[in-house]
Design a protein around this motif. Structure first.
Motif, PDB file in Angstrom:
ATOM      1  N   LEU A   6      26.254 -62.632  -4.634  1.00  0.00           N
ATOM      2  CA  LEU A   6      27.571 -62.284  -4.091  1.00  0.00           C
ATOM      3  C   LEU A   6      28.673 -62.662  -5.071  1.00  0.00           C
ATOM      4  O   LEU A   6      29.695 -61.971  -5.159  1.00  0.00           O
ATOM      5  CB  LEU A   6      27.799 -62.970  -2.739  1.00  0.00           C
ATOM      6  CG  LEU A   6      26.874 -62.536  -1.606  1.00  0.00           C
ATOM      7  CD1 LEU A   6      27.372 -63.095  -0.278  1.00  0.00           C
ATOM      8  CD2 LEU A   6      26.708 -61.043  -1.538  1.00  0.00           C
ATOM      9  N   ILE A   9      28.871 -59.803  -7.448  1.00  0.00           N
ATOM     10  CA  ILE A   9      29.481 -58.655  -6.780  1.00  0.00           C
ATOM     11  C   ILE A   9      30.989 -58.863  -6.661  1.00  0.00           C
ATOM     12  O   ILE A   9      31.771 -57.949  -6.893  1.00  0.00           O
ATOM     13  CB  ILE A   9      28.822 -58.410  -5.405  1.00  0.00           C
ATOM     14  CG1 ILE A   9      27.373 -57.943  -5.607  1.00  0.00           C
ATOM     15  CG2 ILE A   9      29.618 -57.394  -4.587  1.00  0.00           C
ATOM     16  CD1 ILE A   9      26.543 -57.898  -4.339  1.00  0.00           C
ATOM     17  N   VAL A  27      21.530 -60.275  -3.166  1.00  0.00           N
ATOM     18  CA  VAL A  27      21.163 -58.992  -2.565  1.00  0.00           C
ATOM     19  C   VAL A  27      19.890 -58.556  -3.269  1.00  0.00           C
ATOM     20  O   VAL A  27      19.877 -58.384  -4.489  1.00  0.00           O
ATOM     21  CB  VAL A  27      22.286 -57.950  -2.742  1.00  0.00           C
ATOM     22  CG1 VAL A  27      21.843 -56.593  -2.217  1.00  0.00           C
ATOM     23  CG2 VAL A  27      23.554 -58.420  -2.047  1.00  0.00           C
ATOM     24  N   VAL A  31      21.575 -51.049  -0.909  1.00  0.00           N
ATOM     25  CA  VAL A  31      22.978 -51.084  -0.518  1.00  0.00           C
ATOM     26  C   VAL A  31      23.165 -49.895   0.416  1.00  0.00           C
ATOM     27  O   VAL A  31      22.806 -48.767   0.065  1.00  0.00           O
ATOM     28  CB  VAL A  31      23.909 -50.968  -1.740  1.00  0.00           C
ATOM     29  CG1 VAL A  31      25.365 -50.921  -1.301  1.00  0.00           C
ATOM     30  CG2 VAL A  31      23.672 -52.120  -2.703  1.00  0.00           C
ATOM     31  N   SER A  42      19.394 -56.434   2.306  1.00  0.00           N
ATOM     32  CA  SER A  42      20.389 -55.402   1.984  1.00  0.00           C
ATOM     33  C   SER A  42      21.812 -55.932   1.950  1.00  0.00           C
ATOM     34  O   SER A  42      22.131 -56.956   2.557  1.00  0.00           O
ATOM     35  CB  SER A  42      20.359 -54.274   3.029  1.00  0.00           C
ATOM     36  OG  SER A  42      19.214 -53.472   2.914  1.00  0.00           O
ATOM     37  N   LEU A  43      22.665 -55.166   1.256  1.00  0.00           N
ATOM     38  CA  LEU A  43      24.117 -55.337   1.313  1.00  0.00           C
ATOM     39  C   LEU A  43      24.652 -54.191   2.155  1.00  0.00           C
ATOM     40  O   LEU A  43      24.375 -53.019   1.869  1.00  0.00           O
ATOM     41  CB  LEU A  43      24.732 -55.274  -0.088  1.00  0.00           C
ATOM     42  CG  LEU A  43      26.274 -55.287  -0.127  1.00  0.00           C
ATOM     43  CD1 LEU A  43      26.802 -56.664   0.279  1.00  0.00           C
ATOM     44  CD2 LEU A  43      26.771 -54.914  -1.521  1.00  0.00           C
ATOM     45  N   TYR A  44      25.405 -54.516   3.183  1.00  0.00           N
ATOM     46  CA  TYR A  44      26.003 -53.510   4.061  1.00  0.00           C
ATOM     47  C   TYR A  44      27.460 -53.307   3.661  1.00  0.00           C
ATOM     48  O   TYR A  44      28.232 -54.266   3.609  1.00  0.00           O
ATOM     49  CB  TYR A  44      25.895 -53.955   5.522  1.00  0.00           C
ATOM     50  CG  TYR A  44      26.663 -53.080   6.478  1.00  0.00           C
ATOM     51  CD1 TYR A  44      26.305 -51.750   6.673  1.00  0.00           C
ATOM     52  CD2 TYR A  44      27.753 -53.578   7.181  1.00  0.00           C
ATOM     53  CE1 TYR A  44      27.006 -50.940   7.547  1.00  0.00           C
ATOM     54  CE2 TYR A  44      28.460 -52.783   8.061  1.00  0.00           C
ATOM     55  CZ  TYR A  44      28.085 -51.460   8.237  1.00  0.00           C
ATOM     56  OH  TYR A  44      28.792 -50.661   9.097  1.00  0.00           O
ATOM     57  N   ALA A  66      20.418 -57.661   6.892  1.00  0.00           N
ATOM     58  CA  ALA A  66      21.371 -57.669   5.781  1.00  0.00           C
ATOM     59  C   ALA A  66      21.703 -59.111   5.422  1.00  0.00           C
ATOM     60  O   ALA A  66      21.823 -59.956   6.304  1.00  0.00           O
ATOM     61  CB  ALA A  66      22.645 -56.912   6.151  1.00  0.00           C
ATOM     62  N   ALA A  68      24.397 -59.772   3.430  1.00  0.00           N
ATOM     63  CA  ALA A  68      25.846 -59.844   3.208  1.00  0.00           C
ATOM     64  C   ALA A  68      26.464 -58.477   3.473  1.00  0.00           C
ATOM     65  O   ALA A  68      25.768 -57.478   3.632  1.00  0.00           O
ATOM     66  CB  ALA A  68      26.153 -60.280   1.777  1.00  0.00           C
ATOM     67  N   LEU A  70      30.047 -55.951   2.288  1.00  0.00           N
ATOM     68  CA  LEU A  70      31.248 -55.685   1.499  1.00  0.00           C
ATOM     69  C   LEU A  70      32.283 -55.219   2.514  1.00  0.00           C
ATOM     70  O   LEU A  70      32.067 -54.213   3.196  1.00  0.00           O
ATOM     71  CB  LEU A  70      30.978 -54.614   0.447  1.00  0.00           C
ATOM     72  CG  LEU A  70      32.134 -54.289  -0.501  1.00  0.00           C
ATOM     73  CD1 LEU A  70      32.425 -55.479  -1.423  1.00  0.00           C
ATOM     74  CD2 LEU A  70      31.797 -53.054  -1.340  1.00  0.00           C
ATOM     75  N   CYS A  80      30.294 -62.425   3.231  1.00  0.00           N
ATOM     76  CA  CYS A  80      30.859 -61.159   2.793  1.00  0.00           C
ATOM     77  C   CYS A  80      31.630 -61.307   1.491  1.00  0.00           C
ATOM     78  O   CYS A  80      32.053 -62.403   1.126  1.00  0.00           O
ATOM     79  CB  CYS A  80      31.759 -60.548   3.868  1.00  0.00           C
ATOM     80  SG  CYS A  80      33.109 -61.611   4.406  1.00  0.00           S
TER      81      CYS A  80
END
Length: 192
Positions: A6, A9, A27, A31, A42-44, A66, A68, A70, A80
């Motif tokens: 994260l 990201i 992650v 995505v 996953s990243l949501y 998930a 985390a 965005l 997040c």
């Protein structure tokens, strides 16, 4: 997708990790922009659409595994990365993935656009280059400011070719999409 923390990201998107101690969370899976498509790791991406606010589905994404989200605001259900605009943040994340994959193995990008024939041409081009190396191409006609980053986020360091379909529904859309996935080869079909 390539694994990213994260913190990485947040750096790529200009966002902030909440809570800050989640910066090392990684992650490890897809995505997604649809909470029903979440896999563990996953990243949501919580996008605001015309009819729904993706932030309303963060809890569902968390239940499905998930790690985390965005988002454009802090959410209690998941760690997040908060960005001013999730569409722009998603584009920046896509570009980070492209840059990392290019540096890792010399990713080649074919961009296809035009008024008609994009999806068929994309499918044919992907079949041709797949004989030369690992290839990623959009599912169906994912060719928008959401579809291109979704496709790009499927890249790995081993991907040799990305065949990107790029659609436009207004001025500046192609420039936006080529900033996410800058093509070395561009195909323009039936502009009308």
């Amino acid at each position: 997708m390539i694994e990213l923390s994260l913190g990485e990201i947040a750096e790529a998107t200009g966002g902030q990790v909440h809570p800050p101690e989640a910066s090392t969370t990684r992650v490890t899976a897809s995505v997604v922009t649809d909470s029903r498509e979440v896999d563990p790791g996953s990243l949501y991406v919580a996008r605001r659409g015309e009819h729904a606010d993706g932030h309303d589905y963060v809890g569902q994404a968390a239940e499905r595994g998930a790690v985390a989200a965005l988002t454009d605001r802090e959410v209690p259900e998941l760690p997040c990365v908060v960005v001013p605009d999730t569409t722009d943040g998603f584009a920046a994340l896509g570009r980070e993935v492209v840059d990392r994959c290019t540096a890792a193995g010399g990713l080649q990008i074919v961009g296809i656009t035009g008024s008609s024939g994009k999806t068929s041409t994309k499918d044919l081009a992907a079949q041709v280059v797949a004989h030369l190396g690992p290839t990623v191409a959009p599912i169906a006609s994912y060719n928008s400011e959401v579809g291109v980053p979704l496709t790009v986020c499927r890249l790995t360091e081993e991907t040799a070719f990305l065949v990107a379909e790029m659609g436009a529904s207004g001025r500046g859309h192609i420039a936006h999409l080529t900033a996410v996935a800058p093509p070395q080869v561009a195909v323009v079909l039936n502009v009308g």
